[in-house]
Design an enzyme around this catalytic site. Structure first.
Site, PDB file in Angstrom:
ATOM      1  N   THR A   1      42.719  34.768  16.294  1.00  0.00           N
ATOM      2  CA  THR A   1      43.797  34.840  17.107  1.00  0.00           C
ATOM      3  C   THR A   1      43.434  35.134  18.536  1.00  0.00           C
ATOM      4  OG1 THR A   1      45.203  35.921  15.375  1.00  0.00           O
ATOM      5  CG2 THR A   1      45.708  36.536  17.505  1.00  0.00           C
TER       6      THR A   1
ATOM      7  N   ASP B   1      54.037  31.935  50.636  1.00  0.00           N
ATOM      8  CA  ASP B   1      52.726  31.713  50.290  1.00  0.00           C
ATOM      9  C   ASP B   1      52.544  30.151  49.927  1.00  0.00           C
ATOM     10  OD1 ASP B   1      54.306  32.038  47.964  1.00  0.00           O
ATOM     11  OD2 ASP B   1      52.838  32.917  46.723  1.00  0.00           O
ATOM     12  N   ARG B   2      53.683  29.677  49.137  1.00  0.00           N
ATOM     13  CA  ARG B   2      53.533  28.159  49.000  1.00  0.00           C
ATOM     14  C   ARG B   2      53.536  27.383  50.268  1.00  0.00           C
ATOM     15  NH1 ARG B   2      58.331  27.558  44.664  1.00  0.00           N
ATOM     16  NH2 ARG B   2      57.670  25.505  44.920  1.00  0.00           N
TER      17      ARG B   2
ATOM     18  N   THR C   1      48.804  35.184  39.682  1.00  0.00           N
ATOM     19  CA  THR C   1      49.843  35.812  38.761  1.00  0.00           C
ATOM     20  C   THR C   1      50.866  34.784  38.197  1.00  0.00           C
ATOM     21  OG1 THR C   1      49.487  37.968  40.028  1.00  0.00           O
ATOM     22  CG2 THR C   1      51.790  37.510  38.658  1.00  0.00           C
TER      23      THR C   1
END
Length: 251
Positions: A177, A103-104, A126
């Site tokens: 938080t 993919d890269r 992701t």
């Protein structure tokens, strides 16, 4: 006519391409129960392509599932592109070329074909991936980090008291938080992109174009101090360039 398949960590994207370019149809399916039936439905009615090419970063079981559906629908097997040492003007920096995610590699192929090199190719999903591509197509290397949402899940899973009761918002200074977790993870991703671009600029001999893609790109882009060229379907477009190159070579 070619069918292009991008099997990513979160979902599978597909596009039916009319040579030399242009999508006749496209779609995306999440990996979930009933995926095979959904894929069969998505492909129903499409004309039989002359070539089916696929890029995958998932496990062999999901590749086999896709190949089975494709075989039953079109009576042919996909051509699986594994990351090469070089193709389409891009030269892989990895000593073991196949270790670089396809993919890269394909995202760099798309950026190079579009004339953006020298550039930094960033994909936010992701995983957050970063790659430096020189004007002559040399891949200088890159980085991989958790994407912002994965960072948040990892932090919550690994701590006893960080349990946000709602989805946080992104601020420079958070006073609770939920917002602190969300803000910290998204700003960490933006900071890594900016730092990477700053470090590789001298090596690329000029200010590189920042190419930003991936499912979380739109939310990440406003946090960046650098201008970014937004891109969609980089892997599919890289596959299209590769398929066109293969077709010309065979002819």
């Amino acid at each position: 006519m070619r069918l292009l398949l991008d099997l990513g960590n979160t979902r599978m994207k597909w596009a039916l391409m009319l040579q030399p370019e242009g999508w006749l149809a496209q779609g995306a399916l999440d990996w979930q129960e009933g995926f095979a039936a959904q894929l069969e439905s998505a492909l129903a009615g499409l004309p039989t392509p002359e070539m089916i090419v696929a890029a995958s970063v998932v496990d062999a079981a999901r590749e086999a599932l896709v190949a089975d559906v494709i075989g039953r629908r079109f009576a042919r097997a996909p051509i699986w592109l594994r990351t090469p040492a070089s193709a389409c003007g891009v030269r892989n920096a990895y000593a073991e070329p196949q270790r670089l995610g396809v993919d890269r590699f394909l995202a760099m192929v798309a950026a190079y074909a579009d004339g953006y090199a020298p550039c930094v190719v960033a994909s936010a999903g992701t995983a957050l991936t970063l790659d430096a591509l020189a004007a002559d197509g040399r891949h200088l290397g890159g980085l991989i980090a958790p994407g912002p949402l994965l960072m948040q899940r990892s932090l919550i899973d690994a701590t006893a008291r960080v349990r946000p009761e709602r989805t946080g918002e992104i601020f420079d200074l958070a006073d609770n938080t939920a917002d602190a977790v969300t803000s910290g993870c998204w700003q960490a991703a933006a900071a890594l992109i900016e730092r990477f671009a700053a470090r590789v600029t001298p090596l690329l001999e000029g200010a590189p174009t920042l190419i930003l893609g991936g499912g979380d790109a739109a939310e990440l882009q406003p946090l960046l101090a650098l201008p970014a060229q937004m891109t969609r379907d980089g892997v599919l477009r890289g596959l299209a360039v590769w398929a066109n190159t293969q077709s010309r070579a065979s002819n």
